[in-house]
Scaffold this active site. Structure first.
Site, PDB file in Angstrom:
ATOM      1  N   ASP A 117     -36.611 -73.500 -32.524  1.00  0.00           N
ATOM      2  CA  ASP A 117     -37.792 -73.302 -31.693  1.00  0.00           C
ATOM      3  C   ASP A 117     -38.905 -72.705 -32.521  1.00  0.00           C
ATOM      4  O   ASP A 117     -38.677 -71.880 -33.405  1.00  0.00           O
ATOM      5  CB  ASP A 117     -37.464 -72.407 -30.492  1.00  0.00           C
ATOM      6  CG  ASP A 117     -37.105 -70.984 -30.892  1.00  0.00           C
ATOM      7  OD1 ASP A 117     -36.285 -70.817 -31.821  1.00  0.00           O
ATOM      8  OD2 ASP A 117     -37.636 -70.037 -30.288  1.00  0.00           O
ATOM      9  N   SER A 118     -40.135 -73.138 -32.263  1.00  0.00           N
ATOM     10  CA  SER A 118     -41.327 -72.567 -32.864  1.00  0.00           C
ATOM     11  C   SER A 118     -41.250 -72.622 -34.390  1.00  0.00           C
ATOM     12  O   SER A 118     -41.143 -73.707 -34.971  1.00  0.00           O
ATOM     13  CB  SER A 118     -41.535 -71.142 -32.339  1.00  0.00           C
ATOM     14  OG  SER A 118     -42.822 -70.666 -32.627  1.00  0.00           O
TER      15      SER A 118
END
Length: 268
Positions: A117-118
């Site tokens: 994520d991210s």
């Protein structure tokens, strides 16, 4: 805002050797007697924050939803360890995770997928992009959750969602200024601007409507599609960046995301 998560049959910490730095990992094997495929997970946090312990509940949910052996990497963070230390660690784990699993005597299937994520999504996309010229990297699938794939932040969603939706433009600039400390070309470091090779893995892109990274994630999906890669897109218009870390607020959305990730990783 993430509860502890489901019990996983076998969880232990270890190291992955093979690069310049032994990378700590936490291994989650949901069925130790079965030879399951492997998922390397790289957490978010702007390349400055986050960690294996912070994401423990998320790792457990991924292991349960996907029936994969999840190997969560404690890659080095800036500002103490600026670019490319974290990327080097991600590459080390992707290349040499098999030796660590063998050392533990664990049953596994030699099929490697990535999820993150991210900033962790940025590392996944970078590893997959580099795999085209590295025979030691064979990535079957990647699940990118509101990933950062363009460090230039040159998309309309940056201005549209730059204040008031958790991840601000100012905070993101601070993250990247601490990550790139030696005048690196940020465009050149961005997977969105790399040539997509013919062996790009099947990719699931999860984007959020109120996220400064929304547009670059969707642009990356289109780029991979144009290169012939299998791409699935899950766009959640009413969500903000990092919603997986806010499960107490949006449990049904997180449940959907885990379900879609699990189904995607097991397809093909």
């Amino acid at each position: 805002m993430v509860s502890p998560g489901p019990a996983i049959a076998w969880v232990n910490d270890d190291l992955v050797h093979g690069g310049g730095y032994p990378v700590p990992v936490r291994i989650y094997h949901p069925e130790p007697g079965a030879a399951l495929p492997v998922l390397v997970f790289l957490h978010g946090g702007g390349h400055m924050a986050g960690g294996v312990s912070v994401y423990d509940g998320i790792h457990r949910r991924l292991a349960a939803a996907s029936r994969h052996i999840v190997v969560a990497a404690e890659y080095r963070l800036s500002p103490e360890n600026p670019y490319p230390a974290g990327l080097d660690d991600a590459l080390c784990v992707a290349r040499h995770v098999w030796d660590t699993l063998d050392g533990r005597g664990l049953a596994y299937r030699r099929r490697l997928s990535l999820a993150g994520d991210s900033a962790g999504g940025a590392l996944c996309a970078s590893v997959s992009g580099l795999a085209g010229r590295d025979p030691s990297l064979d990535i079957a699938r990647q699940a990118l959750i509101y990933p950062c794939v363009d460090y230039t932040l040159d998309q309309p969603s940056v201005a549209e969602n730059g204040e008031g939706f958790f991840l601000t433009r100012a905070r993101t600039d601070w993250y990247f200024d601490n990550y790139f400390q030696h005048g690196e070309d940020r465009r050149q470091a961005s997977p969105l601007h790399w040539e997509a090779h013919g062996q790009m893995p099947a990719t699931l892109l999860i984007t959020a409507g109120h996220d400064i990274l929304r547009d670059q994630g969707q642009q990356y999906a289109r780029k991979l599609q144009a290169a012939g890669a299998e791409v699935a897109l899950l766009h959640l218009e009413d969500q903000v960046h990092a919603f997986l870390n806010m499960e107490a607020l949006v449990p049904e959305v997180c449940e959907l995301a885990y379900r879609r990730i699990g189904a995607f990783l097991n397809a093909g």
